[in-house]
Every structure is written in C-alpha cells, then in structure tokens.
Design a protein around this motif. Sequence first.
Motif, PDB file in Angstrom:
ATOM      1  N   VAL A  75       0.859  -1.190   0.000  1.00 41.95           N
ATOM      2  CA  VAL A  75       0.000   0.000   0.000  1.00 41.95           C
ATOM      3  C   VAL A  75       0.889   1.231   0.000  1.00 41.95           C
ATOM      4  O   VAL A  75       1.931   1.246   0.671  1.00 41.95           O
ATOM      5  N   SER A  76       0.474   2.225  -0.747  1.00 42.46           N
ATOM      6  CA  SER A  76       1.360   3.376  -0.882  1.00 42.46           C
ATOM      7  C   SER A  76       0.583   4.611  -1.290  1.00 42.46           C
ATOM      8  O   SER A  76      -0.449   4.520  -1.958  1.00 42.46           O
ATOM      9  N   HIS A  77       1.116   5.753  -0.878  1.00 43.29           N
ATOM     10  CA  HIS A  77       0.592   7.023  -1.402  1.00 43.29           C
ATOM     11  C   HIS A  77       1.524   7.560  -2.480  1.00 43.29           C
ATOM     12  O   HIS A  77       1.298   8.649  -2.996  1.00 43.29           O
ATOM     13  N   TYR A  78       2.573   6.815  -2.763  1.00 38.61           N
ATOM     14  CA  TYR A  78       3.541   7.246  -3.776  1.00 38.61           C
ATOM     15  C   TYR A  78       3.590   6.147  -4.847  1.00 38.61           C
ATOM     16  O   TYR A  78       3.674   4.968  -4.509  1.00 38.61           O
ATOM     17  N   PRO A  79       3.563   6.525  -6.136  1.00 37.30           N
ATOM     18  CA  PRO A  79       3.530   5.494  -7.192  1.00 37.30           C
ATOM     19  C   PRO A  79       4.710   4.528  -7.103  1.00 37.30           C
ATOM     20  O   PRO A  79       5.828   4.929  -6.784  1.00 37.30           O
ATOM     21  N   VAL A  80       4.418   3.294  -7.394  1.00 36.55           N
ATOM     22  CA  VAL A  80       5.419   2.230  -7.264  1.00 36.55           C
ATOM     23  C   VAL A  80       5.745   1.676  -8.650  1.00 36.55           C
ATOM     24  O   VAL A  80       4.872   1.581  -9.509  1.00 36.55           O
ATOM     25  N   SER A  81       6.996   1.318  -8.842  1.00 37.64           N
ATOM     26  CA  SER A  81       7.439   0.867 -10.168  1.00 37.64           C
ATOM     27  C   SER A  81       6.776  -0.459 -10.554  1.00 37.64           C
ATOM     28  O   SER A  81       6.336  -1.233  -9.705  1.00 37.64           O
ATOM     29  N   SER A  82       6.775  -0.725 -11.865  1.00 38.79           N
ATOM     30  CA  SER A  82       6.221  -1.988 -12.367  1.00 38.79           C
ATOM     31  C   SER A  82       6.996  -3.171 -11.803  1.00 38.79           C
ATOM     32  O   SER A  82       6.427  -4.215 -11.484  1.00 38.79           O
ATOM     33  N   GLU A  83       8.290  -3.002 -11.673  1.00 36.33           N
ATOM     34  CA  GLU A  83       9.129  -4.094 -11.153  1.00 36.33           C
ATOM     35  C   GLU A  83       8.655  -4.519  -9.760  1.00 36.33           C
ATOM     36  O   GLU A  83       8.497  -5.711  -9.480  1.00 36.33           O
ATOM     37  N   ILE A  84       8.402  -3.544  -8.915  1.00 35.78           N
ATOM     38  CA  ILE A  84       7.965  -3.881  -7.549  1.00 35.78           C
ATOM     39  C   ILE A  84       6.552  -4.464  -7.577  1.00 35.78           C
ATOM     40  O   ILE A  84       6.244  -5.404  -6.838  1.00 35.78           O
ATOM     41  N   GLN A  85       5.690  -3.928  -8.429  1.00 37.90           N
ATOM     42  CA  GLN A  85       4.333  -4.487  -8.519  1.00 37.90           C
ATOM     43  C   GLN A  85       4.383  -5.971  -8.881  1.00 37.90           C
ATOM     44  O   GLN A  85       3.597  -6.771  -8.375  1.00 37.90           O
ATOM     45  N   HIS A  86       5.322  -6.306  -9.765  1.00 40.91           N
ATOM     46  CA  HIS A  86       5.454  -7.707 -10.163  1.00 40.91           C
ATOM     47  C   HIS A  86       5.818  -8.605  -8.983  1.00 40.91           C
ATOM     48  O   HIS A  86       5.618  -9.820  -9.039  1.00 40.91           O
ATOM     49  N   MET A  87       6.383  -8.007  -7.933  1.00 39.97           N
ATOM     50  CA  MET A  87       6.867  -8.815  -6.803  1.00 39.97           C
ATOM     51  C   MET A  87       5.759  -9.153  -5.805  1.00 39.97           C
ATOM     52  O   MET A  87       5.978  -9.959  -4.905  1.00 39.97           O
ATOM     53  N   VAL A  88       4.587  -8.505  -5.940  1.00 38.74           N
ATOM     54  CA  VAL A  88       3.549  -8.705  -4.927  1.00 38.74           C
ATOM     55  C   VAL A  88       2.265  -9.232  -5.556  1.00 38.74           C
ATOM     56  O   VAL A  88       2.123  -9.258  -6.773  1.00 38.74           O
ATOM     57  N   ASP A  89       1.338  -9.645  -4.676  1.00 44.60           N
ATOM     58  CA  ASP A  89       0.055 -10.145  -5.176  1.00 44.60           C
ATOM     59  C   ASP A  89      -0.944  -9.012  -5.382  1.00 44.60           C
ATOM     60  O   ASP A  89      -1.738  -9.041  -6.306  1.00 44.60           O
ATOM     61  N   TYR A  90      -0.917  -8.048  -4.480  1.00 41.99           N
ATOM     62  CA  TYR A  90      -1.835  -6.924  -4.575  1.00 41.99           C
ATOM     63  C   TYR A  90      -1.074  -5.636  -4.293  1.00 41.99           C
ATOM     64  O   TYR A  90      -0.141  -5.625  -3.483  1.00 41.99           O
ATOM     65  N   TYR A  91      -1.529  -4.599  -4.917  1.00 41.95           N
ATOM     66  CA  TYR A  91      -0.935  -3.300  -4.644  1.00 41.95           C
ATOM     67  C   TYR A  91      -2.050  -2.269  -4.685  1.00 41.95           C
ATOM     68  O   TYR A  91      -2.865  -2.245  -5.606  1.00 41.95           O
ATOM     69  N   ILE A  92      -2.103  -1.436  -3.649  1.00 36.05           N
ATOM     70  CA  ILE A  92      -3.103  -0.361  -3.623  1.00 36.05           C
ATOM     71  C   ILE A  92      -2.380   0.969  -3.594  1.00 36.05           C
ATOM     72  O   ILE A  92      -1.538   1.215  -2.722  1.00 36.05           O
TER      73      ILE A  92
END
Lengths: 327, 903
Positions: A37-54
Amino acid sequence: MKKLIVIGSYPNTPKKEEVLKSEIQSLKDIGFDFMLVSHYPVSSEIQHMVDYYIYDKNQTLTPLDKTTYYWFKTDIFILRVNNSRHALPICQNMYNAFKLSEIKDYDFVFFSENDNIFSKEDAVKLSDLVDTAISENKTGVFFKPHNYQDNHSKVYETQMFGLQPKRFNEIFKLPLTGEDFFHNPNYPVSLELGFYNSLKEYEDEFLIVDEHSYNYFTNSEINIFRMEHFIVDLLYNSSNENEPVLFFQNRNNGDVKECRLVAKVNDDIIADTLVQPGVWSYQVFRYENQTLRVEIYMDGTLEIVREYTLNESLRNKINENGIIDFY
Amino acid sequence: MSNKKKILFITPHLSTGGAPQVTLNKIQLLKDEYEVFCIEYSLIAWTFVVQRNRIIELLGDNFVSLPEDKTSILKIIDIIKPDVISFEEFPEFFMDDSITKEIYKGSRSYKLYETTHDSSFPVHKKRFFPDKFHFVSAFNAFRYSMFDIPYEIIEYPVDTKVKKKRENQEKLGLDPSWKHVVNVGLFTPRKNQAYLFEIAQRLREFKIKFHFIGNQADNFKFYWEPLMTNKPKNCVVWGERGDVDSFLQASDLFFFGSRGDRNNKELNPIAIKEALEYKMPMMMYNLDVYCGKYNTEESITFLTGDIETDVKNMVIALKPEKILNIEDDELIIISTYPDTSTRIKLTKECVESFRKTKRKILLVSHYPVSEEIQRMVDYYVYDEKNVMITNSYYNHFYNYKHNYDVNINLNGLEKPNQSLAAMNNFHNGVKFAKSIGASKVMIVTYDVILQDQDLPLIENYFNKLDEWKCCVAFMDTDLGKGVETTSMVFRTDYFLDIFPDIRNEFTFNKQCELIGAQNFLEDYMYKTIKDEVGLWVVINQRTILPNSGVGVSSCSEYMSILPIDGEDSKLMFYFFTYNIDDKIVHVRISSNDIVYDEVVNKISESREIQKVIEFKGYPITVTVDKIDNGVIYKSTNYEINSNNFKSYTKNGYFKYKNQVKNQVTDYKIKLIHLQTTLNDEREQKSRDSLSKVTEHGIEYVLHQNEPFRSLPPSHNCLRPQCVSMELFNEDTTKLLGTALTPSHYGCYDSFKTGILSEFDNDLDFLIVCEGDCIIEVPMNEFIDKVNESCKIINDEGVEYFSFGDTKTLDFGWHQSNVVREIPNQDLMFITDKIIGLQCIMFPKNTKEFLFNKLRTHKWDAADIYFNTIFGHNGKTMGILKDRITTQADGVSLIDKEFKTFIK
C-alpha cells in the motif's frame, strides 16, 4: 488459513525502493501473500513482486496541532520542524489494506513498514509468531516494549503488528481525517500511543511481545529509517515572512560516513557541500517564483529529496513545514 | 335478501389521497355489519387509483362509477334504497345543485350524513344540510357548530405498531448504513415538497436519503416539473406506491412539510396518523387545524420555516454519519491491462476523459501500471493473478479463405478467455469502492473514451441508482442478449451481492453451469441478473454511453500450432489478429538453441502469419515474441518433440484448398542462405522468399555472417595487387584490375564456409544463395524447375549450375555464352561463364573437387573464383535459359550504392 503480509511504503527515493525490494524478498519464502500500500507510485518491477498493490493518491497529513515534531534551540533562534506528519497517511494506508484484506477473506494480516529487512531465520520467526497467535486463538500480535513509555504510557508498536482484519475493522476505527486523528489537549499523540489507547481494552485478545521488534528480530535490519539522520526543510521565518529559511542539520551519529547536500535553484546548483555530523546551517530565500530542489546523499546514495516552488501558494502554507524564530 | 341496513357512500372521486383513504377505512370497518355501496361521482384519471382499486375489491358490484349523465345517481339511489347516505365531501364541492336538491328533499326515506376534508370552505356558503356531520377533526366541528346540527368527530384511528425496519429496508433495497427520511403526498404546492428538497440539498454531505411517495399529476406539473429538473442527488422520487407502510417502517424520520395558506389548508392528514402508529420521529408544521393535539407528541419536531433551524433540527433528530467526501460516494472504476503502448495510451486517454465526471477514479489491473498513470488516478489496485480460462462457447476461431481454411481450437495452445480475469478486476474495484464507502460505481474498460455528450447521461445513471440497482445496456450475442460490459453502473452492494467473487476456473465454470451461462463475460453477467427486478436497462442503444461507444481496442488475437491436413509430419504456426497497430510479432523456430527459421511480422503490414514447421523427430522450439516499441512485452515458447507432437493435432487444423499441392523435390537438397548480421530490409525480403522452400522438401539453412571490415589477405589471393580497403577509381581499375575489398572477401569467405560446413554427404544437391536472392516464380514452378534441372545436371554431368540470369542484372550485359545446347529440352544450356551467384547449385559428385579447391585455391571475387576453378579445370557449367531468381533492390555491400535490378 489465508495469511497476508501488508507492507506500507512510500518509495520516493532509490534507497527506499531498494529497501522495499529487499524487504519483500526477505519475506518471500514463508507462505504469505503480499499486499503493498502506498501514497507514492510504485514501479512496475515492484508491482510484479507482490500479489496486490493499492495506490491511494490522497495523503492528508496529520494536523499541525496533533503532530509530534522536531525542535532545536540555539543562541540565535529556536525552530520547529514538522517532520512527523505521516502518522495519518500511514493510517489511511492501513485502512485501505485492512478493509480490502477483510473483503478478500484473509484470516490474518501482518503489517510491516517498508524499512525492515528480515534475515532468513527471523522470517521464519515471524511466521511462527503469527502461527502461534492463530493457534492460541489470538486476534492480534503487538510489540509492547516493556522498557518504553510515551507520555507515561505504554505503546503498541506500529512498525509491525499482526491481526485478524475482520476483528480489527470491528474494534478500531482508524483515523482517516485530521478531525479523526488521536487527540490529547495536553500533548500530541503519536501513532503508537494512539494505537495503544484505542486497543488496550482488547489486550486479552492479543499475543503481546513485550519488547521492541528490533530486539525480537535480532538478526534483521528493523526500522532502518528510524532515525532521521538529516533534518532539512524550508521554514516559515517569523522575523521576516518574505524570507523563508532553508534549515539543515546533520544528526547522524557516525553511522553514515558522508552526508552531502546539493541545492539547486531552477536547476542551477547553488550549493554542493559535505555536512559534517552535528553541523547545522541555514540559508535565506525570497519568494521569486523560483524552484528549489535539495538533495541529500548519504554515503553516495540519494536518500532525501525536497522540492519547493517559492510562490504565493507556498507562502500561504509554509508554516506547515515548520517555523524558525530568531531572537 | 339481506336484513342488513344499507349504507351508501358518495365520493366526489377516488384518486389517491387522504379522503379516499378515510372512505376506504370506513368501508373496511363497516362492510361486515352493513350492506355497503359506494358511488364515485367522477373518475378523474385511471392512474393513481390505489384506494379506488381496494374499494372495488371489497365491494364488487356494489361499487358504481357514474357515467356522464350524473342524474343517474337518483335512479341508483332509488334502486338501492339506502338507510343511510354518507357524503364523503360536502356536495357543494362537486355535485350539481339540481341533483343535490333532489337527494336532500324533505320527503327522503334515508338519513344523510356528511363529512369534509377541507378546512378552508367558508362556513356561510354551506347551503345543504345533512342529518348529521361526521367530522374527521375537531377543527371543523368547531366551525360548523353554528348550524346546530348534530355532529360527531371520528378521527382516523391510530393503532400502535412495531416497526420492522431492517426487514422493510431490505425489501425496498435501502442501505441500512444510511438514514432515510420519507415524505408522503401528492406533489402540490400545499404539500410543499420543495421545502424538503431544499433541506436535502443542504444535507448532501450526510448519509441521508430523502424518499418522496406520491403521484405527480398533470394538473400540478407547473409545481413538480421544476423540482424534478433540479432534484438533489440524495432525493428519491418513487411516485405513487401501494406500500407506503413499508416506507414508513424502513425510514428513520417522517417529514410532513404541508403548510397551506389562508384558503388551502390541511385538515387532519392521515399520513401523520400512519406515522404516529410507529412512534417514529417526525417533522411537521404545527398548523392551527390540528388544534394543538400534537403538542405533546415527543416524537414530533415542529418545523419553524427557518431553513437553518430546520436543517439543524433534522441533523439532531437523525444523528447521521458524514460522507467522507461527497464525491467518494460515486466512483469511476477503470479496468485496464496496459501491456502495450497502444493500451497505455488508451488508458491515459480514458482516465483523462473520465476526469470530466468530477468523480474519483480507481484503476484496476492485472498488469503493472506505470508510475505516470498511477499519478493520474486517485486509487489503483493491482492484482497479480490474471486467471485465464478455457472457452466454453467461443472455442473455435475460423478463417476460411479462397486457398486455405484455418480452424483453431482456442482452448488448444493456451487458455484464451479473460472473462474471469475481468470479473476479478471488477470485484477488486467494487470491493475497494465498498471499503472506502462508495455506494455507487461506474465500471468502464480502458478503451472507452468519454465524450462530452455522455456526461449528463452519467449524472443521470448515478441518480437512477437511488431507485434502481444498476444501469446497463444489453447487446446481441450468439446466445441472445448479453450485458454490454464496457460501461456499466452498479450499486456497490448490489454488485457484490449478485456476483460471487470467484477466483478459479473450476468454480467459475460451475457457477456458469448453475445459471445456464457460457463462460464469456457478457453471457455470464446477463444470465446472473436477467431475472432480477429493479434493473435500469437502456434500450435501443448498444451501450449506456452512446457517444463514447464500446471501446476501440480489440484484444482478439488468435495463435496456434496446427496440424496441416494431409501432411503428417508438418505443423503450421498460425497467427491472426483483428488489431491494427505497430506491434511486431517475431517467430523463431529453433532446434538445440540454433534458430533455423524465423518470421518478423509487422502487424501494420500484415495481420496474419503462416509458417510451416517440419518435424523430423528432433525437438523444435517455437518462440513467439510480441514486441511493442522495441520492448518484448510477451514471450512464449512452445516445445515440439516426439512425446507431445500428437497433442498439437488437437489444436484444430490448417487445410490447403483450391491449389496445387505443394510440389516437392525429387532429390535431397539443402539450400544455404548467406546473409549478414546487418539484417536489412532486402535481406528480410530475401528470407521471406527463400525460406518457403522448406514447405517443398528442401532443407533451408540460414548463415548470418558479420560483414568483413579489415583489409583482406593478399598472400592467398589470385590478384594480390588488387587487395584494397576501397574500390579503385577508373584509372587504377584499368591499370590493376577490379579492386578486391573487404566486402569481396567477406562474400567469398561466406561461400567457402557455407559450402564446407553444409555440404553433407547425404545430399544430392547443395544450393547456395546470396543474402538478397529472390525467387521470382511461384514456388511450385521453382520446385518443378529445380527437379528438372537436377535430372538434366545428373544426365549431362554438369558440375556447377546457376538459376540466375545470363546477363548482368544492372545493365543487362550478356555474360553466359552458349557452349552447347542440350537436346530434347528447353530449360538450360552449357556455358563457360556464370556471372551472378544469387542462386547456384552443385551436385553431389562435385563435392570432393569443390572442397579441395576451396581449401587450396587462391581466392578472388566469388563469381570470378567459381568461374576460375570450374572453367580452368574443364568442368561443365550450366545455366537456365530464363532466370527464376534475381536480387532484391537495395544497398549493395560491395558496390556501396543503392542498386535496382532489371525485372
């Protein structure tokens, strides 16, 4: 049993990104799903590392009258830097995570801030801790350090904790607005104290670890960004409101060998200097619609970035950053 | 014959309202003890007849509605012979005086009772007098007491009842987390709904819904129409309803804003009494007609007429929760999968366009979204699990062309159906919406770009959700109707209630089976909601956003590896897309990590790829890279080996038709294609042309050599004085001969290496082609001519042969002299010089000689070299009379200029 690790993050510097990746990696093998969970945009690479991202753009800072802050006094001035206003955004992140994890039927959630890198054995220890809580029918796991008090009260660490999302959402309405945030007329309430005050009546339901998380996970790097090694902000100057003051101070106790400050006005470098431990200084500016960017490098890594546009809009709210009173 | 006494009720009309309700109530109470009749003097309208219908149900033939001729009432009275006639309103209001006089005549045999529901009628205008008044309130009893006529006050009964709030909220679909205020009455200035609209407008930041029950009659259109035009979003107008009681039970407060003026007042409204039965909080004016009877009712807060005070009092009475942010109640959910630059662009445009709705935007995706796009939205939920499933219905792709048929079993190579993945995205979005308190959502796909003309429609749809569960359009599918899924508006709770959150294929297919749906999204959603009530379905439009459309991006790409009909050892790699974009599909066919065939296809140039794969027993890997903007966004490998070869036969079929079956060679032939790593356009064209020989039994081998860029060796060169880094000028050429540059050496060396490495012992012939060679004739003709040539070559002992031109390709200068014609054929002749090497061939019996020379003979430009070693050694050379190969136009490495050739 569906278990989830939630990591609250704000990866706005390369260093924070790296630590976040390391944290996810360090907990990858213990059988939990991952939510970021973040208030700051997260890179595609990190998104690939998790199941969910908000991602939640809205980031309401803790109101000035309810936040803890840093203060510093010399023979010529006293100042206050409002550098701890992220308690409320953290709550908003937690809210998003716990609400969604309940709706997604997770049985147990372990929340961790994004500055903990676990060793292999401590990752297993974390997993065991959660399993113990589940087997003992506990609805939560909190670190309540026996040797720490805040305003004469015990606290629950918010650096990391575990809970059943459904139960948590039932018993605790996380503050989402400035009005909601924990309040005490006599002193600002930290997030840890706020948690403790709100949840202590349910303590029987929780598995309590009576020490700091960094003392429990001794082989890990916990709360890496705990100490603000460097204070830097543009402050309201009560002596001359037309001249905001950029204050900086190296508070590092020697862990960081080299602190370097680079300041740019309209992309032109106006300062590029090493700041020795303990040293502080300030620089006066005027509102001339220029952009000011300050970068702090610690041992060669960019760790802090502050950006300002010195215009009317900033003038109207600069006191939210902090205030400096010259005698 | 009944002995019961007869009572006749005469009512001016029975259009829904307080008076008919009192009449109905009386009839319900008296019908068992008396024989009851009812005459409706006028039927005002066929709508708004809730109480009229109930009276008819109760009385059957004892109910009469008078025809045009109102005097018929006298005959009816004469037939009924009532004991009592009860006028439900003063006759002065509605009856012709001549008729009234007849009914009120002194010689009447019945008692006359009257009541009135009006409080403003001037008492001195009363001209007809009954035997008794039955007033419904003390107010009129006082006013008419001057006539000294007996009266009785019969108040509408108030029976205490217990509210079943939750049950009725569920029945009406009201959100229990909100407070509900109900108002009952015909939309008229007297009922003053405008005041509650104004209060509602001021309380928009609270979780309160305002419900209005009551008809909107045409004669009051002047009043309600402007109200409806500016209806606040928190107001729900339900029209006339037969279940007012359910609304009262479901609500938290009853609001009665009726105020009246000097000549238009309430009297004793039944609605207040019905609300009192539940002891529910009420807000109303304390009118003088109530004679103070409600002064002590604790549940009533009296309106003051000061909007600030009344708004404040309502908040105190309801204690409503605040909506965090009023726009948070309605959320736009955009579902995307931005894996290509086109989709990224569309997603950005979609987000930008929906900003105009002034609502927050939530993006949901199974593919990571860029930081830039994250910054454009308010929320973003990423779910890594993109669950693709097999199709239950659309399980074949057909492409029937003039000369071939393609039939792909879509479930063969990989799972093609994204319906569950899309539903999962929707669920993630709607659940997140629920978690942040949004009660309504609009779900759109990333390729719908909102047009301004549709903005008012979106406002309208969100408003409709106060009364309806969703707003959708239906589309035509092969199975009938389906939900159009590119734009839909749902109540959050309804969506979550009606669509189960399923995360795996098995359960999803089971659910589809259960509801009788196929597992594609449109059918699944339709079959789930088709029997529901309360759905707002937009008709005569293919989408709820008619100006924005249903999206511009098709995800339909079809790819498979298919058996070729009649070819047991061959498979066809087949790709087809309906998209037209700038993507590239790169297909490589390799064995043991060596790529021996490939296709690079630009979708903008061709939307179809066919590539024959011959399986000879050794494992083959087919790699498909999808490339967008130079980035491989999807790479897939398919392995073909002895164990799984048969499984490909289940993928459908590829069938040639209306064409001569591929001609195949009668000999074992290998074709080496000598290209460079430059891989320029002419080399690609050449590869496209030559690689097709694989479909005709010729083995195709590609050599890609680094261009030679150093000074060539002179010690083993036939003309060492000519070795040079650059071409000579004319004078030097005349003096020394044509220069031998690095490109000349590179060309020679590639021939040498190619022949030495590829001329296997089991080959009958080896064909060597230059990198820009193009086969000019149809492939079957080419193969025919190869076959024929091979036979003649063997018969005539030809050792070096060319399929190229007898003249130079640039200027057409004659080169190959006829040394000898070969009898009984017109295909080739024996020559002493072959100038073009674009496509040459060596028979098996030349191999040893050729190897020996290549290893030992000094080098020269390749064409001169071969002419030298064959010509000087008395070997036989042959060439076609009419070429079947040429060179592609383009930049020549040797001549370093763009060359075009004679066609």
